[in-house]
Design a protein around this motif. Structure first.
Motif, PDB file in Angstrom:
ATOM      1  N   THR A  60      50.624  10.957  22.712  1.00  0.00           N
ATOM      2  CA  THR A  60      50.363  10.283  23.981  1.00  0.00           C
ATOM      3  C   THR A  60      51.891  10.346  24.740  1.00  0.00           C
ATOM      4  OG1 THR A  60      48.613   8.972  23.036  1.00  0.00           O
ATOM      5  CG2 THR A  60      50.041   7.707  25.002  1.00  0.00           C
ATOM      6  N   ASP A  73      55.804   8.153  24.496  1.00  0.00           N
ATOM      7  CA  ASP A  73      55.362   7.011  24.895  1.00  0.00           C
ATOM      8  C   ASP A  73      55.176   5.766  24.364  1.00  0.00           C
ATOM      9  OD1 ASP A  73      53.988   4.809  26.169  1.00  0.00           O
ATOM     10  OD2 ASP A  73      52.439   4.940  26.816  1.00  0.00           O
ATOM     11  N   ALA A  76      52.101   3.813  22.794  1.00  0.00           N
ATOM     12  CA  ALA A  76      50.816   4.462  21.694  1.00  0.00           C
ATOM     13  C   ALA A  76      50.836   4.308  20.926  1.00  0.00           C
ATOM     14  CB  ALA A  76      51.039   5.958  22.941  1.00  0.00           C
TER      15      ALA A  76
END
Length: 717
Positions: A60, A73, A76
């Protein structure tokens, strides 16, 4: 899988009525469990404050709020676990084991399975190399069970095992698992193997290639089946034809020269390395970005923002990107000297590095993922170096300017001299590289390995010493040097002149030309191929490579192979258009290179090292070359001390045959009779030499041994 095979056989031979219910009988051999490990419990990892630990899920990403670029991210995440007291999982007692384990590379186990599970697998089998593919844990378990000694009064029921694996099983770390059991005191043997087979109906799998291996206890010969043709793979009726050969199947899934026994050579040491592993996409910048950070105006920045090349840049055309290389600067130096660069790496590198599991990469987040000291040392002071793409369809080598920083997918060689480029670009080098480097499943391209391919490769003498004009090898060296310069200049000139040309395109066209010139059953050139042929001057490229192959084979003293190899198809990739004569010549070439490797290894044991770059290597490695402390017999793998008792020559005729045969079996290369005779005590040496010669000729006459040029003998393997 055996039940499925049995049921399919029943349906094919006896029809549906032959299958009774229940379909599977309860023999107690089908269990639902983890096939590799058992453990006491699974624990969630926590930090010092009791907070659960997690890691980025590796997938992610989100957009950077300022730059708009994708970055990892940090929200994530997946939890991290440890597995307490991991051990091998028990398997039922069976006669046969078959399997198709998950295709996960050794380097991908952490990502695919999680840190904790991967570490538990390695802890349960600490003897397995960490880089071995996941399937080798299954292979190792089956091999261990096959070779175990049963309890008193019991027998080991396991007769054979077989696995479907990725074809990367032949690469270094996975192959070592097989070698370990084939070299055991009570060995196992591969009795059937397919080194490279298409995975059926694999349209969504990027043409995955597999290998198959079947093993049995004992020292036995086997069958090697290789794909001769394949068609309609993504249908329910695939057509794959196999050609089979009998012989001793090696750990690298070949028959012929025993490449598993080649030795690393001091002469080549410290001269090859993969390029830099960034572990941070933010290090890559465009020339415009580099200029905006001060390249060309800020003093010293030219040493830290460099042109960058990866495998695609070499195989196709350069992207024109640069890379920020801040090693060995401290972060305070970066802040004070290169403030724009500092802001760039803080925003685009640091966020990704903060979630990296490795301490070094988190602590030194502004450096690449490794220090790369070997690479930096052998590049220091060189105006250029040789590079090849690690995994590529065509095995080509070229010079790169020392100001270019190479990517991790390039294998770099710290030699600036063109004779070495010539040798590496020749048929002997390419055949060696294909045989030793292995293949990668996706795309099925040959792989060049620094440790497996370059380190043991024996260069011809004309490419090793510093030769003077009066040396008989000087003319050969000058010939090799001129051809290397011509090859490198010619290709770069053609690529610069025509933007649609690529290195891969040039060599695709070269292979097509070779096939047409040799009368192979192939279609004529298409319009696009003719354009490449004309712009790339492919006939000239072919002439250069043919001249290179002739010159290098002559430098080795193997002119007899020239008619069978020079100008033939498949110089850079195995070709379906090879003749039997060409295949045998390539096998002969490999056998000679292996024998030469062994001879060089024996020379180095005596203290003679044919350094490729003596001014760089000797200060670092000269102490590693052993002094000639003993007497080494020919090219036998036997070292006899100057003092001490030698074995006595037996008086019994049958025992003489046995001991000569055993010595030949240990020899690293074809061996003369006097080398064998000199192993024994020093009495009646002349008479003994004659008797050894008689024994050797008896072994040849009975088919147990073979003789090669120069009255040297070896056992066929």
């Amino acid at each position: 899988m055996l039940w499925i095979g049995y049921l399919k056989w029943q349906l094919k031979t006896a029809g549906l009525a032959s299958i009774t219910e229940p379909i599977l009988d309860a023999y107690g051999t089908i269990k639902q469990q983890d096939a590799l490990i058992v453990f006491d419990r699974q624990e969630l990892l926590r930090d010092g404050t009791g907070r659960p630990l997690s890691r980025w899920d590796g997938v992610t990403k989100k957009l950077h709020p300022i730059t708009g670029e994708e970055i990892p991210d940090p929200d994530a995440t997946v939890p991290r676990y440890s597995y307490v007291n991991p051990k091998r999982a028990p398997w039922p007692e069976v006669e046969f084991v078959v399997g198709n384990p998950p295709f996960i590379g050794g380097k991908d186990m952490r990502q695919e399975l999680g840190d904790g599970y991967a570490e538990a697998c390695w802890a349960a089998r600490p003897h397995l190399p960490g880089g071995a593919d996941f399937v080798m844990h299954f292979w190792d378990e089956a091999a261990t069970r096959m070779l175990r000694k049963p309890l008193k009064g019991q027998t080991n029921p396991l007769k054979r095992f077989g696995f479907i694996t990725t074809n990367s099983i032949t690469q270094t770390f996975s192959r070592r698992v097989i070698e370990r059991y084939m070299a055991a005191k009570e060995p196992l043997s591969l009795i059937f193997a397919v080194p490279d087979h298409p995975w059926m109906k694999a349209a969504d799998k990027a043409a995955v290639r597999i290998a198959m291996t079947v093993a049995e206890k004992g020292d036995r010969e086997g069958v090697l089946a290789e794909v001769a043709s394949e068609a309609q793979l993504n249908t329910d009726t695939p057509q794959v034809l196999l050609d089979s050969r009998d012989g001793k199947v090696r750990a690298d899934l070949t028959i012929g020269a025993d490449l598993s026994r080649v030795a690393y050579l001091n002469a080549n040491e410290l001269l090859a390395s993969r390029g830099v592993a960034l572990h941070g996409a933010g290090f890559i910048v465009t020339p415009a970005q580099a200029k905006g950070m001060g390249l060309g105006t800020v003093d010293g920045l030219e040493n830290h923002i460099l042109d960058y090349r990866n495998g695609r840049d070499i195989a196709q055309r350069p992207r024109g990107v640069m890379v920020i290389d801040l090693y060995p600067l401290a972060i305070a130096d970066v802040q004070s000297r290169f403030s724009s660069v500092y802001q760039h790496v803080v925003e685009r590198v640091k966020p990704e590095r903060e979630s990296n599991r490795e301490d070094f990469r988190r602590e030194y987040w502004w450096w690449f993922g490794r220090r790369h000291t070997d690479l930096r040392e052998f590049l220091d002071g060189l105006p250029r170096y040789i590079a090849t793409v690690e995994t590529t369809r065509h095995r080509t080598f070229q010079f790169l300017d020392a100001g270019i920083r190479p990517d991790n997918m390039l294998v770099c060689i710290g030699l600036e001299t063109a004779e070495h480029l010539t040798v590496l670009s020749s048929r002997p080098s390419v055949v060696w590289a294909i045989a030793t480097g292995g293949w990668l499943g996706v795309g099925n391209d040959p792989r060049y390995s620094k440790s497996r391919t370059f380190d043991p490769f024996p260069f011809p003498l004309a490419a090793n010493p510093k030769l003077g004009p009066n040396d008989p090898l000087f003319a050969q060296q000058e010939r090799l040097r001129g051809l290397g310069e011509r090859l490198d200049h010619f290709r770069k000139q053609r690529l610069a002149a025509y933007p649609f040309l690529t290195m891969t395109g040039l060599y695709n066209a070269l292979e097509r030309l070779r096939e047409l010139d040799n009368g192979c059953d192939v279609p004529p050139l298409s319009d696009a191929e003719r354009d490449v042929h004309q712009a790339g001057l492919i006939s000239v490229l072919k002439e250069i490579h043919d001249d290179i192959d002739r010159a290098v084979l002559a430098a080795y003293g193997w002119e007899d192979l020239i008619p069978s190899l020079v100008g033939k198809p498949g110089a850079t990739l195995p070709s379906p258009h090879k003749t039997v004569e060409q295949e045998r010549a390539e096998e002969d070439l490999l056998t000679r290179l292996v024998a030469l490797n062994h001879e060089r290894a024996v020379e180095e044991m005596r203290g003679l090292v044919r350094w490729l770059r003596p001014g760089f290597q000797i200060p670092k490695l000269g102490v590693k070359a052993p002094k000639p402390e003993g007497e080494h017999v020919g090219t036998l793998d036997i070292e006899m001390p100057v003092t001490g008792d030698r074995p006595k020559w037996p008086t019994d005729g049958l025992e003489q045959i046995r001991i000569v045969r055993d010595l030949l079996a240990k020899a690293l290369a074809p061996t003369p009779s006097e080398a064998i005779a000199s192993v024994f005590d020093g009495r009646n040496t002349g008479k003994r030499k004659d008797r050894v010669e008689q024994v050797l000729r008896t072994l040849v006459a009975t088919g147990l041994a073979r003789e090669v040029e120069g009255q040297r003998y070896f056992l066929p393997r």
